[in-house]
Design a protein around this motif. Structure first.
Motif, mmCIF file in Angstrom:
data_model
loop_
_atom_site.group_PDB
_atom_site.id
_atom_site.type_symbol
_atom_site.label_atom_id
_atom_site.label_comp_id
_atom_site.label_asym_id
_atom_site.label_seq_id
_atom_site.Cartn_x
_atom_site.Cartn_y
_atom_site.Cartn_z
ATOM 1 N N LEU A 91 44.597 28.722 28.695
ATOM 2 C CA LEU A 91 45.717 29.515 29.208
ATOM 3 C C LEU A 91 45.274 30.871 29.763
ATOM 4 C CD1 LEU A 91 48.780 29.833 29.583
ATOM 5 C CD2 LEU A 91 48.896 30.695 27.230
ATOM 6 N N SER A 92 44.442 31.579 29.012
ATOM 7 C CA SER A 92 44.062 32.942 29.406
ATOM 8 C C SER A 92 43.349 33.006 30.753
ATOM 9 C CB SER A 92 43.192 33.578 28.311
ATOM 10 O OG SER A 92 43.895 33.635 27.093
ATOM 11 N N PRO A 93 42.311 32.178 31.004
ATOM 12 C CA PRO A 93 41.658 32.249 32.328
ATOM 13 C C PRO A 93 42.602 31.920 33.473
ATOM 14 C CG PRO A 93 40.284 31.052 30.760
ATOM 15 C CD PRO A 93 41.624 31.241 30.115
ATOM 16 N N SER A 94 43.562 31.028 33.226
ATOM 17 C CA SER A 94 44.511 30.672 34.286
ATOM 18 C C SER A 94 45.371 31.869 34.661
ATOM 19 C CB SER A 94 45.400 29.513 33.828
ATOM 20 O OG SER A 94 44.627 28.385 33.489
ATOM 21 N N VAL A 95 45.859 32.584 33.668
ATOM 22 C CA VAL A 95 46.685 33.764 33.928
ATOM 23 C C VAL A 95 45.874 34.830 34.654
ATOM 24 C CG1 VAL A 95 48.005 35.630 32.866
ATOM 25 C CG2 VAL A 95 48.184 33.295 31.959
ATOM 26 N N ILE A 96 44.649 35.059 34.192
ATOM 27 C CA ILE A 96 43.788 36.062 34.828
ATOM 28 C C ILE A 96 43.487 35.678 36.273
ATOM 29 C CG2 ILE A 96 41.491 37.109 34.771
ATOM 30 C CD1 ILE A 96 41.589 36.868 31.714
ATOM 31 N N ALA A 97 43.222 34.396 36.504
ATOM 32 C CA ALA A 97 42.910 33.929 37.858
ATOM 33 C C ALA A 97 44.087 34.127 38.798
ATOM 34 C CB ALA A 97 42.499 32.462 37.825
ATOM 35 N N VAL A 98 45.304 33.890 38.320
ATOM 36 C CA VAL A 98 46.493 34.086 39.163
ATOM 37 C C VAL A 98 46.660 35.563 39.507
ATOM 38 C CG1 VAL A 98 49.003 33.964 39.197
ATOM 39 C CG2 VAL A 98 47.683 32.021 38.359
ATOM 40 N N VAL A 99 46.464 36.438 38.518
ATOM 41 C CA VAL A 99 46.583 37.880 38.773
ATOM 42 C C VAL A 99 45.555 38.330 39.802
ATOM 43 C CG1 VAL A 99 46.351 40.166 37.733
ATOM 44 C CG2 VAL A 99 47.567 38.362 36.507
ATOM 45 N N LEU A 100 44.317 37.854 39.663
ATOM 46 C CA LEU A 100 43.278 38.213 40.618
ATOM 47 C C LEU A 100 43.584 37.662 42.010
ATOM 48 C CD1 LEU A 100 40.035 37.695 38.472
ATOM 49 C CD2 LEU A 100 41.143 39.853 39.091
ATOM 50 N N ALA A 101 44.162 36.464 42.069
ATOM 51 C CA ALA A 101 44.506 35.861 43.364
ATOM 52 C C ALA A 101 45.593 36.668 44.067
ATOM 53 C CB ALA A 101 44.959 34.420 43.165
ATOM 54 N N VAL A 102 46.563 37.168 43.303
ATOM 55 C CA VAL A 102 47.624 37.993 43.892
ATOM 56 C C VAL A 102 47.032 39.289 44.459
ATOM 57 C CG1 VAL A 102 49.705 39.317 43.382
ATOM 58 C CG2 VAL A 102 49.436 37.012 42.446
ATOM 59 N N ARG A 103 46.109 39.897 43.722
ATOM 60 C CA ARG A 103 45.460 41.115 44.210
ATOM 61 C C ARG A 103 44.608 40.816 45.446
ATOM 62 N NH1 ARG A 103 42.436 44.219 39.482
ATOM 63 N NH2 ARG A 103 42.032 45.558 41.296
ATOM 64 N N ARG A 104 43.958 39.671 45.437
ATOM 65 C CA ARG A 104 43.122 39.288 46.572
ATOM 66 C C ARG A 104 43.971 39.060 47.826
ATOM 67 N NH1 ARG A 104 40.680 34.177 48.151
ATOM 68 N NH2 ARG A 104 38.628 34.504 49.083
ATOM 69 N N ASP A 105 45.165 38.504 47.652
ATOM 70 C CA ASP A 105 46.068 38.315 48.786
ATOM 71 C C ASP A 105 46.417 39.650 49.436
ATOM 72 O OD1 ASP A 105 46.173 35.572 48.762
ATOM 73 O OD2 ASP A 105 47.952 35.466 47.501
ATOM 74 N N HIS A 106 46.634 40.663 48.601
ATOM 75 C CA HIS A 106 46.948 41.990 49.129
ATOM 76 C C HIS A 106 45.769 42.545 49.926
ATOM 77 C CE1 HIS A 106 48.733 45.964 49.408
ATOM 78 N NE2 HIS A 106 47.658 46.487 48.857
ATOM 79 N N GLN A 107 44.553 42.341 49.429
ATOM 80 C CA GLN A 107 43.372 42.818 50.143
ATOM 81 C C GLN A 107 43.194 42.077 51.470
ATOM 82 O OE1 GLN A 107 40.346 42.140 47.201
ATOM 83 N NE2 GLN A 107 40.787 44.022 46.084
ATOM 84 N N ILE A 108 43.438 40.773 51.460
ATOM 85 C CA ILE A 108 43.321 39.991 52.692
ATOM 86 C C ILE A 108 44.339 40.450 53.717
ATOM 87 C CG2 ILE A 108 43.659 37.684 53.668
ATOM 88 C CD1 ILE A 108 42.377 36.524 51.181
ATOM 89 N N ARG A 109 45.552 40.757 53.269
ATOM 90 C CA ARG A 109 46.572 41.243 54.188
ATOM 91 C C ARG A 109 46.144 42.571 54.821
ATOM 92 N NH1 ARG A 109 51.510 39.501 54.052
ATOM 93 N NH2 ARG A 109 50.343 37.559 53.806
ATOM 94 N N GLN A 110 45.515 43.439 54.056
ATOM 95 C CA GLN A 110 45.009 44.697 54.601
ATOM 96 C C GLN A 110 43.922 44.451 55.642
ATOM 97 O OE1 GLN A 110 43.919 46.734 50.913
ATOM 98 N NE2 GLN A 110 45.674 48.095 51.154
ATOM 99 N N LEU A 111 43.039 43.491 55.368
ATOM 100 C CA LEU A 111 41.987 43.157 56.312
ATOM 101 C C LEU A 111 42.569 42.576 57.599
ATOM 102 C CD1 LEU A 111 39.316 41.597 53.918
ATOM 103 C CD2 LEU A 111 39.140 43.760 55.138
ATOM 104 N N LEU A 112 43.572 41.728 57.464
ATOM 105 C CA LEU A 112 44.234 41.174 58.652
ATOM 106 C C LEU A 112 44.801 42.295 59.523
ATOM 107 C CD1 LEU A 112 46.112 38.098 57.143
ATOM 108 C CD2 LEU A 112 44.435 38.002 58.991
ATOM 109 N N ASP A 113 45.468 43.235 58.903
ATOM 110 C CA ASP A 113 46.043 44.350 59.657
ATOM 111 C C ASP A 113 44.947 45.174 60.340
ATOM 112 O OD1 ASP A 113 48.630 43.662 58.982
ATOM 113 O OD2 ASP A 113 48.714 44.994 57.240
ATOM 114 N N ALA A 114 43.827 45.371 59.637
ATOM 115 C CA ALA A 114 42.743 46.174 60.201
ATOM 116 C C ALA A 114 42.117 45.488 61.414
ATOM 117 C CB ALA A 114 41.676 46.429 59.135
#
Length: 210
Positions: A91-114
């Protein structure tokens, strides 16, 4: 450019960072294509579902010791801690992985804009809308979320004293909550992509004239 990780931040936003504009546009298109794949690719929604499955397995293992205790199973004293540890390990790695994926999506969106800000190429940029992929994310996530809500509310409404154990109710409620949250993440992602495309690329009717 490696396909394992999304492209890094672009060079300074002026033509002198490239030998000519055609080279800039080629690098820009390659970076946007790769970033878009990392953001909205089908493999991302499949990964999200896989993490949800791992979380469901972990929750089931966590609830199993409670079921053994309610059934007065003597093996629960020996196997209960083992199942609990296995549940946390899933359970724990799955939750951590989802949180990291959400943060990564935000970073990718910033890169797309740049990268988009470096130049303008309306004809090639229009593919970033990906209405089919966005709709797939939305509809599939709505189905998952609806299944989760139906499981949770159905379990709560159907629970009867003396017939439903606390472990059974906790198991079904937990599974329903995991499915609902998984679907919600997908729905939010689809809506954010639509809003981003509308804000960045403009309305569909005027995209070809920009």
């Amino acid at each position: 450019m490696s396909r394992a990780t999304p492209p890094s931040l672009p060079f300074p936003p002026h033509i002198h960072a490239w030998p000519d504009r055609s080279t800039l546009l080629a690098d820009r298109e390659l970076a946007l294509t790769e970033l878009h794949r990392h953001s909205l690719g089908v493999h991302r929604v499949l990964l999200l579902w896989l993490l949800a499955l791992a979380a469901i397995i972990g929750w089931s293992l966590l609830v199993l010791p409670v079921q053994q205790f309610e059934e007065r199973d003597p093996t629960g004293f020996l196997l209960g801690p083992v199942f609990a540890l296995l549940g946390l390990a899933s359970l724990s790695p799955s939750v951590i992985a989802v949180v990291l994926a959400v943060r990564r999506d935000h970073q990718i969106r910033q890169l797309l804009d740049a990268w988009l800000a470096l130049d303008s190429a309306p004809v090639s940029d229009v593919r970033l809308r990906s209405p089919g992929l966005s709709l797939f994310w939305l509809l599939s996530s709505l189905a998952v979320a609806a299944t989760g809500l139906w499981t949770s509310f159905g379990t709560a409404a159907g629970a009867q004293a003396g017939r439903s154990t606390y472990a059974d109710v906790a198991l079904d409620m937990g599974i329903g909550t995991i499915l609902w949250l998984t679907g919600l993440i997908g729905v939010v992602k689809a809506v954010r992509h639509y809003r981003w495309a509308l804000r960045t690329l403009g309305p569909v009717s005027t995209a070809g004239r920009r």
